[in-house]
Design an enzyme around this catalytic site. Structure first.
Site, mmCIF file in Angstrom:
data_model
loop_
_atom_site.group_PDB
_atom_site.id
_atom_site.type_symbol
_atom_site.label_atom_id
_atom_site.label_comp_id
_atom_site.label_asym_id
_atom_site.label_seq_id
_atom_site.Cartn_x
_atom_site.Cartn_y
_atom_site.Cartn_z
ATOM 1 N N ARG A 205 -8.883 2.890 3.973
ATOM 2 C CA ARG A 205 -8.054 2.126 3.035
ATOM 3 C C ARG A 205 -8.298 0.629 3.133
ATOM 4 O O ARG A 205 -8.449 -0.059 2.111
ATOM 5 C CB ARG A 205 -6.575 2.425 3.288
ATOM 6 N N ALA B 26 0.840 -1.198 0.000
ATOM 7 C CA ALA B 26 0.000 0.000 0.000
ATOM 8 C C ALA B 26 0.873 1.246 0.000
ATOM 9 O O ALA B 26 2.107 1.178 0.010
ATOM 10 C CB ALA B 26 -0.931 -0.015 1.211
ATOM 11 N N HIS B 27 0.223 2.405 -0.021
ATOM 12 C CA HIS B 27 0.927 3.683 -0.122
ATOM 13 C C HIS B 27 0.654 4.531 1.111
ATOM 14 O O HIS B 27 -0.392 4.386 1.756
ATOM 15 C CB HIS B 27 0.475 4.430 -1.389
ATOM 16 N N PHE B 28 1.583 5.438 1.407
ATOM 17 C CA PHE B 28 1.449 6.310 2.575
ATOM 18 C C PHE B 28 0.393 7.391 2.370
ATOM 19 O O PHE B 28 -0.026 8.028 3.334
ATOM 20 C CB PHE B 28 2.789 6.980 2.896
ATOM 21 N N VAL B 29 -0.001 7.634 1.123
ATOM 22 C CA VAL B 29 -0.928 8.732 0.836
ATOM 23 C C VAL B 29 -2.103 8.286 -0.020
ATOM 24 O O VAL B 29 -3.260 8.580 0.288
ATOM 25 C CB VAL B 29 -0.187 9.892 0.126
#
Length: 398
Positions: free
Chosen positions: A284, A230-233
């Site tokens: 998320r 996954a991504h931080f943003v």
């Protein structure tokens, strides 16, 4: 070739240094490996007898990192050998090493010494921790700096614990920054007429590669956990299981998310509040679970065709065979044939730096130990046959 006017003396071994000099050689620099007589540098012995990973008496490590190079054998621990090396330095542009900190000084081949012989010489040292700071003398390898650099803490998940990058980015990062530093020093020399030392710390490289994620921590004090793929943003930005593999979906920004919602057409994703990134980020896990359940229903190629038609950034999670056989990779000459001295050849990754004004380079055979000692010392330095034979009899060269 862009660097065909540059001569590099390559004192490197193992991975970080040889990768940096490989990049310079791929750009056309005449790159001369300076190796200990008898044994050569360490990667020569890695996998050299492995039936799968060796060709012509050389293992995959050595074959890959030493294409386009020459090899001379000089005993740098002897006075006669060091004198030979200094004669080479007079004709060279760059001396590149990844010895442990302090070794160049002990051998008498550090920048302060070499610049007296050739004021235009550029030296580069890739070490674990650089030339300054409290840890300069500590040894380090790839995984040590991956761990100390913080990258492992955000790789994996809370369930797996920290994981190293599958690619040895600790070593490779040092080599890449080393080559970049050398190129900058070459450009600077055009202005000043003198060389300088390039000091590369593998740990520094890892800290630099944290990039915006480090800035986010320094601004907020928040310590990120491992979040897998996954991504931080951004959301959705993850790998999703399909019926026969995995697909990456990378929706950066609200516009891509809106396009993705229209494409996948799932009521659960049409909540009005999901249009806003902060809301999506908070949800998320829920959003990723919805997408994963849907993607499991069809194979990878089905989803890639649909996603690409909708202009949504995506890609398959390839294994090595799939990646190296990808038509885009092949079209860009990123798998090349390198000839061997026995008439065979070996395939390996190509050069990712495509310069429009450079000729297409044919990759040279990785050298046998000391195969170029005579040619280099007679042609480049100007030694007579008599002097060469005397030095060889003394054991200073081989």
């Amino acid at each position: 070739m862009a660097l065909e006017h540059i001569t590099v003396l390559d004192l490197t071994h193992m991975l970080s240094g040889p990768y940096g000099t490989m990049m310079l050689a791929d750009l056309g620099a005449r790159t001369i490996k300076v190796e200990p007589p008898g044994t050569g540098e360490g990667t020569r012995r890695l996998l050299e007898k492995d039936p799968q990973y060796a060709r012509d008496g050389m293992g995959a490590y050595y074959l890959t990192l030493n294409r386009n190079k020459e090899s001379v054998c000089i005993d740098l621990k002897s006075e006669a050998g060091k004198a030979v090396f200094l004669d080479l330095v007079k004709k060279a542009d760059v001396v590149f090493d990844n010895f442990s900190a302090g070794v160049p000084e002990r051998l008498g081949i550090d920048f302060a010494t070499l610049s007296k012989v050739n004021p235009r010489i550029i030296t580069c040292s890739v070490t674990g921790f650089g030339m300054t700071g409290p840890q300069t003398q500590r040894p380090a390898f790839d995984q040590v700096v991956q761990a100390m650099g913080g990258g492992m803490s955000i790789t994996g998940t809370p369930q797996t614990g920290p994981l190293r990058s599958g690619i040895p980015i600790g070593d490779l990062g040092g080599g890449i920054f080393g080559a970049m530093g050398v190129l900058a020093a070459i450009v600077e020399r055009e202005r000043t007429g003198v060389g300088q030392h390039v000091d590369i710390s593998m740990l520094d490289a890892q800290i630099s590669l944290l990039n915006y994620m480090a800035t986010m921590h320094l601004m907020s004090g928040n310590i990120p956990d491992g979040i897998g793929n996954a991504h931080f943003v951004h959301v959705p930005y993850n790998s999703f299981p399909t019926a026969d593999g995995h697909v990456i979906v990378a929706c950066i920004g609200d516009n891509f998310f809106e396009r993705f919602v229209e494409f996948i057409d799932l009521p659960a994703l049409r909540k009005p509040e999901y249009v806003q990134q902060p809301v999506r980020f908070a949800a998320r896990a829920e959003i990723d679970a919805i997408i994963a359940d849907e993607f499991r229903k069809q194979p990878t190629d089905y989803w890639l065709e649909k996603l690409r038609a909708a202009r949504i950034p995506c890609g398959p999670v390839n294994n090595f065979a799939q990646a190296l056989g990808d038509p885009q990779v092949v079209a860009r000459d990123m798998v090349v044939e390198v000839p061997l001295s026995n008439g065979q050849s070996v395939r390996m990754p190509g050069n990712p730096m495509k310069l429009s004004g450079a000729a297409t380079k044919a990759f040279g055979t990785p050298p046998a130990l000391g195969q170029d000692t005579r040619a280099v010392l007679q042609d480049l330095v100007g030694y007579t046959q008599e002097k060469f034979e005397q030095l060889r009899a003394e054991g200073a060269i081989a």
